[in-house]
Design an enzyme around this catalytic site. Structure first.
Site, PDB file in Angstrom:
ATOM      1  N   CYS A   1       0.750  -1.255   0.000  1.00 45.38           N
ATOM      2  CA  CYS A   1       0.000   0.000   0.000  1.00 45.38           C
ATOM      3  C   CYS A   1       0.781   1.308   0.000  1.00 45.38           C
ATOM      4  O   CYS A   1       0.324   2.244  -0.639  1.00 45.38           O
ATOM      5  CB  CYS A   1      -1.138  -0.005   0.995  1.00 45.38           C
TER       6      CYS A   1
ATOM      7  N   ARG B   1      10.926  -9.080   1.401  1.00 45.01           N
ATOM      8  CA  ARG B   1      11.234  -8.834   2.813  1.00 45.01           C
ATOM      9  C   ARG B   1      12.501  -9.590   3.189  1.00 45.01           C
ATOM     10  O   ARG B   1      12.636 -10.760   2.841  1.00 45.01           O
ATOM     11  CB  ARG B   1      10.080  -9.331   3.699  1.00 45.01           C
TER      12      ARG B   1
ATOM     13  N   GLU C   1      13.844 -11.542   5.577  1.00 45.69           N
ATOM     14  CA  GLU C   1      13.424 -12.298   6.763  1.00 45.69           C
ATOM     15  C   GLU C   1      14.672 -12.846   7.437  1.00 45.69           C
ATOM     16  O   GLU C   1      15.254 -13.817   6.973  1.00 45.69           O
ATOM     17  CB  GLU C   1      12.471 -13.433   6.375  1.00 45.69           C
TER      18      GLU C   1
ATOM     19  N   ARG D   1       7.568 -18.644   5.064  1.00 43.93           N
ATOM     20  CA  ARG D   1       8.249 -17.371   5.325  1.00 43.93           C
ATOM     21  C   ARG D   1       9.329 -17.189   4.284  1.00 43.93           C
ATOM     22  O   ARG D   1      10.444 -17.654   4.433  1.00 43.93           O
ATOM     23  CB  ARG D   1       8.828 -17.351   6.746  1.00 43.93           C
TER      24      ARG D   1
ATOM     25  N   GLU E   1      -3.004  -7.497  -1.870  1.00 46.68           N
ATOM     26  CA  GLU E   1      -3.342  -6.340  -1.043  1.00 46.68           C
ATOM     27  C   GLU E   1      -4.766  -5.914  -1.363  1.00 46.68           C
ATOM     28  O   GLU E   1      -5.146  -5.810  -2.522  1.00 46.68           O
ATOM     29  CB  GLU E   1      -2.375  -5.194  -1.335  1.00 46.68           C
TER      30      GLU E   1
ATOM     31  N   ASP F   1      -6.017 -10.496  12.654  1.00 53.11           N
ATOM     32  CA  ASP F   1      -5.150 -11.483  12.010  1.00 53.11           C
ATOM     33  C   ASP F   1      -5.924 -12.777  11.848  1.00 53.11           C
ATOM     34  O   ASP F   1      -6.622 -13.205  12.781  1.00 53.11           O
ATOM     35  CB  ASP F   1      -3.943 -11.796  12.914  1.00 53.11           C
TER      36      ASP F   1
ATOM     37  N   GLU G   1       0.018 -16.969  10.770  1.00 62.82           N
ATOM     38  CA  GLU G   1      -0.776 -15.845  10.259  1.00 62.82           C
ATOM     39  C   GLU G   1      -0.842 -15.953   8.747  1.00 62.82           C
ATOM     40  O   GLU G   1       0.178 -16.010   8.068  1.00 62.82           O
ATOM     41  CB  GLU G   1      -0.133 -14.504  10.653  1.00 62.82           C
TER      42      GLU G   1
ATOM     43  N   ASN H   1      -4.311 -10.625   7.134  1.00 62.16           N
ATOM     44  CA  ASN H   1      -4.820  -9.682   8.127  1.00 62.16           C
ATOM     45  C   ASN H   1      -5.674  -8.633   7.443  1.00 62.16           C
ATOM     46  O   ASN H   1      -5.676  -8.496   6.226  1.00 62.16           O
ATOM     47  CB  ASN H   1      -3.689  -9.044   8.937  1.00 62.16           C
TER      48      ASN H   1
ATOM     49  N   CYS I   1      -6.743  -1.635   5.028  1.00 62.75           N
ATOM     50  CA  CYS I   1      -6.154  -2.545   4.050  1.00 62.75           C
ATOM     51  C   CYS I   1      -5.935  -3.906   4.663  1.00 62.75           C
ATOM     52  O   CYS I   1      -5.969  -4.077   5.884  1.00 62.75           O
ATOM     53  CB  CYS I   1      -4.860  -1.988   3.493  1.00 62.75           C
TER      54      CYS I   1
ATOM     55  N   ARG J   1       1.398 -18.290   2.097  1.00 59.99           N
ATOM     56  CA  ARG J   1       0.812 -18.632   3.405  1.00 59.99           C
ATOM     57  C   ARG J   1      -0.484 -19.421   3.244  1.00 59.99           C
ATOM     58  O   ARG J   1      -0.716 -20.395   3.960  1.00 59.99           O
ATOM     59  CB  ARG J   1       0.540 -17.356   4.205  1.00 59.99           C
TER      60      ARG J   1
HETATM   61  P1  ATP Z   1       4.687 -12.354  10.393  1.00 58.86           P
HETATM   62  O1  ATP Z   1       4.446 -11.804  11.747  1.00 58.86           O
HETATM   63  O2  ATP Z   1       4.267 -13.765  10.214  1.00 58.86           O
HETATM   64  O3  ATP Z   1       6.066 -12.060   9.872  1.00 58.86           O
HETATM   65  P2  ATP Z   1       3.730  -9.957   9.293  1.00 58.86           P
HETATM   66  O4  ATP Z   1       3.040  -9.351  10.440  1.00 58.86           O
HETATM   67  O5  ATP Z   1       5.111  -9.528   8.976  1.00 58.86           O
HETATM   68  O6  ATP Z   1       3.692 -11.551   9.424  1.00 58.86           O
HETATM   69  P3  ATP Z   1       2.184  -8.429   7.506  1.00 58.86           P
HETATM   70  O7  ATP Z   1       3.216  -7.404   7.305  1.00 58.86           O
HETATM   71  O8  ATP Z   1       1.048  -8.117   8.366  1.00 58.86           O
HETATM   72  O9  ATP Z   1       2.830  -9.781   8.000  1.00 58.86           O
HETATM   73  O10 ATP Z   1       1.697  -8.900   6.057  1.00 58.86           O
HETATM   74  C1  ATP Z   1       0.437  -9.475   5.829  1.00 58.86           C
HETATM   75  C2  ATP Z   1       0.491 -10.832   5.238  1.00 58.86           C
HETATM   76  O11 ATP Z   1       1.580 -10.990   4.337  1.00 58.86           O
HETATM   77  C3  ATP Z   1       0.655 -11.933   6.235  1.00 58.86           C
HETATM   78  O12 ATP Z   1      -0.572 -12.244   6.826  1.00 58.86           O
HETATM   79  C4  ATP Z   1       1.121 -13.065   5.352  1.00 58.86           C
HETATM   80  O13 ATP Z   1       0.027 -13.651   4.671  1.00 58.86           O
HETATM   81  C5  ATP Z   1       1.973 -12.360   4.336  1.00 58.86           C
HETATM   82  N1  ATP Z   1       3.399 -12.453   4.648  1.00 58.86           N
HETATM   83  C6  ATP Z   1       4.124 -11.608   5.416  1.00 58.86           C
HETATM   84  N2  ATP Z   1       5.419 -11.966   5.444  1.00 58.86           N
HETATM   85  C7  ATP Z   1       5.518 -13.075   4.666  1.00 58.86           C
HETATM   86  C8  ATP Z   1       6.598 -13.916   4.281  1.00 58.86           C
HETATM   87  N3  ATP Z   1       7.837 -13.667   4.677  1.00 58.86           N
HETATM   88  N4  ATP Z   1       6.332 -14.964   3.468  1.00 58.86           N
HETATM   89  C9  ATP Z   1       5.092 -15.206   3.024  1.00 58.86           C
HETATM   90  N5  ATP Z   1       4.040 -14.446   3.355  1.00 58.86           N
HETATM   91  C10 ATP Z   1       4.234 -13.394   4.155  1.00 58.86           C
HETATM   92 ZN    ZN Z   2      -1.664  -2.327   3.322  1.00 62.82          ZN
HETATM   93 MG    MG Z   3       6.966 -10.281   9.347  1.00 64.56          MG
END
Ligand code: ATP
Ligand code: ZN
Ligand code: MG
Length: 512
Positions: free
Chosen positions: A312, A342, A344, A353, A361, A424, A442, A445, A471, A478
């Site tokens: 977003c 990301r 990670e 992950r 989105e 979530d 998760e 969300n 959003c 996931r």
């Molecule tokens: P987590 O706490 O598990 O790292 P997040 O809080 O970082 O998740 P958000 O930034 O809220 O995740 O992003 C929303 C969605 O994006 C998550 O619900 C998930 O479906 C997806 N997502 C986030 N990080 C990843 C990742 N590294 N791999 C796959 N999907 C992801």
């Molecule tokens: Zn967003």
């Molecule tokens: Mg995360």
């Protein structure tokens, strides 16, 4: 709060001796005015002139801050001496600036802050104090734009962060789908790897999604269109996936850079995009078949931003600085036009992950009422997707993520109602253990964010209507990891509703 500032204005020329009276008069009046407006405080200015420097010593106790005073002086004095003596103000410089203020707690560990020369903590009469010495090199521009106020605030923030740690996310389960039929207890990543549905690349947490996985992702897309986007009137769009700092500054992501919650991939530019500039490197690679990292890093800029982290923020420049017509509200869009990146950190993870993820989105903007209503509708439709199409065992939890804590704090009322907040969706992963003890995944969300983005990007609505946004995000990685972890790989065990959305799974490539 106590302040002592020694600073000087640089004048465009020397003032004649007869200007002394005018200056005396000016500063006396200036101080009196302040003294009148802040009766309980104390405010003093002393001035002197040496050639073309006008030196000031300003001290204040519980009154206007000297750096605020100096900005006012700059404006008013220019008018006084400019006309009469044809001498202009070329700007000011600090020599010494000390701010003493009370704080709630002593720091656990000493720390430093940018543009701060020294921080001294002390205890006196049962109270905690900090003495902040601002770096005299601080630019006029930063002084004007509130940097000093933010330095003072940051001291307390850092102390409370040391004391209470990163704030725990509030987490409260508000819905549970009930137990569902489970067909496996295996690790879903390993199942998919063994079946050649996914393939890890050489690069950390990056995967190749084979035609089999892609078919399932496309089926999920169609499900989301049928279940959510068509009935609720959302349109698809393509949001940019390269994000420059100006966007992350406005969305305030930049402030949380690698502080737990925002770990972007950086993007750099070539310093010179020419064959000559890179010839040496190209030759080196040609003869050694290796990449000369040091040479290369000299030829690229500092990051200009990064790769899309959540879709977003780079959506907002579309509306930035504009006033939306009433008839265009609410705006409802979704985007799955490209991957999200990301960094990670930690060990290697499974398919749940990944560093390169395929995120969906869902974004909506409207009046507070519209936004709340859409948020609720999207949440219900998402629930349908997980329950009816995928037959997943999942729960919904109310959370307050770090990036909402700031805006929620400003709006305490909303905090109670949790109007501004996040739900979530978390799926049970049988291979991780019992429902009670294991960590759920998760998968999606949905957030109501309130005014944060419209404010940050200066978006307004016709007749000054209040604008909110909301959003939601979820990734195919996931969704599918959760699904396979409960239902396994055999489509015979899968819900008919899901299978309606693809003809036949492509046969995986076999290896000898
Ligand atoms: P987590 O706490 O598990 O790292 P997040 O809080 O970082 O998740 P958000 O930034 O809220 O995740 O992003 C929303 C969605 O994006 C998550 O619900 C998930 O479906 C997806 N997502 C986030 N990080 C990843 C990742 N590294 N791999 C796959 N999907 C992801
Ligand atoms: Zn967003
Ligand atoms: Mg995360």
């Amino acid at each position: 709060m106590k302040h002592q500032l020694n600073a000087y204005f640089i004048l465009s020329g020397e003032l004649p001796p007869e200007s002394k009276e005018d200056l005396d008069e000016f500063f006396i009046q200036f101080s009196e005015k302040i003294q009148q407006s802040k009766k309980e405080g104390k405010f003093d200015i002393a001035w002197s002139i040496k050639k073309s420097e006008l030196a000031l010593k300003i001290s204040s106790i519980d009154s206007i801050s000297p750096h605020v005073a100096i900005l006012r002086i700059r404006k008013q004095l220019a008018a006084t001496i400019g006309k009469k003596y044809r001498v202009g103000l070329r700007g000011f410089k600090f020599k010494y600036y000390k701010i003493t203020t009370e704080i709630d707690d002593q720091p656990i560990k000493e720390f430093t802050l940018p543009l701060t020369k020294k921080l001294t903590f002390s205890e006196k009469e049962g109270k905690n104090w900090v003495e902040i010495q601002i770096d005299p090199e601080i630019s006029e521009d930063f002084v004007e734009k509130g940097t000093i106020e933010r330095i003072v605030r940051r001291v307390s923030e850092k102390i409370s962060k040391q004391k209470y740690g990163a704030k725990k996310e509030h987490h409260e389960i508000v819905f549970y789908s009930g137990e569902k039929e489970l067909f496996t207890k295996e690790n879903p990543t390993q199942l998919m790897q063994k079946a050649n549905w996914i393939q890890r690349t050489n690069y950390r947490n990056q995967w190749i999604l084979t035609p089999t996985l892609t078919t399932l992702s496309e089926a999920l897309k169609q499900i989301m269109v049928d279940y959510i986007y068509k009935p609720l009137g959302f349109d698809q769009m393509m949001i940019p996936k390269l994000v420059d700092w100006s966007v992350w500054l406005k969305s305030e992501h930049a402030e949380g850079l690698y502080q737990g919650g925002f770990e972007p991939y950086f993007v750099v530019q070539p310093k010179e995009p020419t064959p000559e500039y890179f010839e040496e490197i190209a030759d080196y690679i040609t003869v050694t078949k290796t990449i000369p990292n040091d040479m290369l890093s000299e030829k690229v800029t500092a990051p200009i931003g990064g790769l899309s982290y959540a879709q977003c923020p780079p959506f907002w420049p579309w509306l930035q600085g504009r006033t939306l017509a009433k008839e265009s509200l609410p705006i409802k869009v979704y985007d799955w036009s490209g991957p999200t990146y990301r960094y990670e950190s930690g060990s290697a993870y499974g398919f749940e992950r990944v560093d390169e993820l395929h995120r969906i989105e869902t974004l909506f903007i409207g009046t507070p009422e519209q936004t709340k209503k859409i948020g609720k509708d999207v949440r219900n439709k998402l629930r349908d997707v997980f329950e009816k199409a995928l037959d997943l065992e999942f729960r919904e939890a109310r959370v307050l993520p770090w990036w909402l804590q700031q805006s929620a704090r400003e709006d305490e009322e909303d905090l109670d109602e949790l109007v501004v907040g996040t739900i979530d969706f978390e799926a049970y992963m049988p291979y991780r253990g019992s429902r009670k003890k294991s960590e759920w995944l998760e998968i999606q969300n949905i957030s109501i964010i309130g005014q944060k983005y419209p404010k940050g990007f200066s978006v307004k609505a016709e007749s000054n209507l209040e604008l909110w946004s909301g959003c939601g995000g979820g990734s195919f990685e996931r969704f599918l990891t959760a699904f396979i972890s409960q239902k396994g790989l055999n489509p015979d065990d899968w819900p008919t509703e899901f299978k309606k959305y693809f003809d036949k799974l492509p046969t995986p490539v076999k290896f000898h």
